[in-house]
Write a protein that holds these residues in place. Structure first.
Motif, PDB file in Angstrom:
ATOM      1  N   ARG A  61       0.872  -1.183   0.000  1.00 42.25           N
ATOM      2  CA  ARG A  61       0.000   0.000   0.000  1.00 42.25           C
ATOM      3  C   ARG A  61       0.896   1.215   0.000  1.00 42.25           C
ATOM      4  O   ARG A  61       1.794   1.325   0.835  1.00 42.25           O
ATOM      5  N   LYS A  62       0.658   2.153  -0.916  1.00 44.02           N
ATOM      6  CA  LYS A  62       1.499   3.346  -1.097  1.00 44.02           C
ATOM      7  C   LYS A  62       2.958   2.901  -1.232  1.00 44.02           C
ATOM      8  O   LYS A  62       3.270   2.135  -2.137  1.00 44.02           O
ATOM      9  N   GLY A 119       7.037   3.831   3.763  1.00 39.00           N
ATOM     10  CA  GLY A 119       5.773   4.531   3.929  1.00 39.00           C
ATOM     11  C   GLY A 119       5.539   5.013   5.341  1.00 39.00           C
ATOM     12  O   GLY A 119       6.397   4.938   6.213  1.00 39.00           O
ATOM     13  N   SER A 122      -0.168   4.851   8.121  1.00 38.25           N
ATOM     14  CA  SER A 122      -1.409   4.538   7.425  1.00 38.25           C
ATOM     15  C   SER A 122      -1.155   3.571   6.267  1.00 38.25           C
ATOM     16  O   SER A 122      -1.886   2.593   6.090  1.00 38.25           O
ATOM     17  N   GLY A 123      -0.117   3.839   5.495  1.00 41.61           N
ATOM     18  CA  GLY A 123       0.232   2.941   4.399  1.00 41.61           C
ATOM     19  C   GLY A 123       0.667   1.577   4.897  1.00 41.61           C
ATOM     20  O   GLY A 123       0.343   0.548   4.293  1.00 41.61           O
ATOM     21  N   VAL A 159      -0.905   6.159  -5.238  1.00 46.69           N
ATOM     22  CA  VAL A 159       0.352   6.582  -4.627  1.00 46.69           C
ATOM     23  C   VAL A 159       0.444   8.099  -4.737  1.00 46.69           C
ATOM     24  O   VAL A 159      -0.306   8.734  -5.490  1.00 46.69           O
TER      25      VAL A 159
END
Length: 179
Positions: A61-62, A119, A122-123, A159
């Motif tokens: 994620r991200k 990251g 949150s990511g 992203v």
């Protein structure tokens, strides 16, 4: 014709359905014949478990990448060697991590060990959630459809957009001055 011989597409369809299509014309010809019993649907995927009885998956994620191992246990979640309450102090991030278990009705049944890099928090929480969902699908292939329907198997590809030359940020221009 033998059961394993395929001469045209109709024979191939009969083999793919396990002979249920071949039993249907026979039922039409003789109304006294009982219908063939339906076989239970077999899981499309095999269970992927290592020698220690764990399933492994990678979540992203991200800019965060999480390596996640799950095994049956008491529901303890460890992230980078620390308990989830210590690593993810915000309750919303802990809710994000537990979403795949709630969708699959498996709260407190699996222990999770995750290592996360890159990251922000949150990511990283999103990456751990993605990894848990993937690993759940590998440990119990029957749960894959429920987790997939909730959208947890899809990698969130959003992203941060890069900053462009001549701009203040990715899209924001510098303040215009008339004089």
């Amino acid at each position: 014709m033998s059961d394993n011989t395929v001469t045209d597409l109709a024979d191939l369809g009969q083999l793919a359905t396990g002979g249920a299509a071949a039993a249907a014309p026979a039922a039409e010809a003789t109304p006294e014949a009982p219908p063939a019993p339906a076989a239970p649907p077999a899981p499309l995927r095999e269970r992927e478990v290592d020698a220690q009885g764990r399933s492994y998956a990678t979540g992203r994620r991200k800019d965060a990448v999480a390596r996640v191992w799950i095994k049956p246990g008491s529901g303890k979640i460890t992230v980078n060697g620390r308990d989830q309450e210590v690593y993810f102090a915000r309750p919303t991030l802990r809710l994000v991590i537990n979403q795949p278990f709630q969708v699959a009705d498996r709260d407190g049944q699996y222990d999770v060990v995750a290592t996360v890099k890159g990251g922000g928090l949150s990511g990283q929480a999103g990456a751990v959630k993605h990894g848990i969902a993937q690993a759940l699908g590998k440990f119990e292939p029957a749960l894959r459809s429920a987790v997939k329907a909730a959208g947890f198997l899809t990698r969130d590809s959003r992203v941060v957009e890069r900053k462009k030359y001549g701009r203040a940020k990715a899209r924001r221009s510098f303040q215009f001055s008339k004089r």
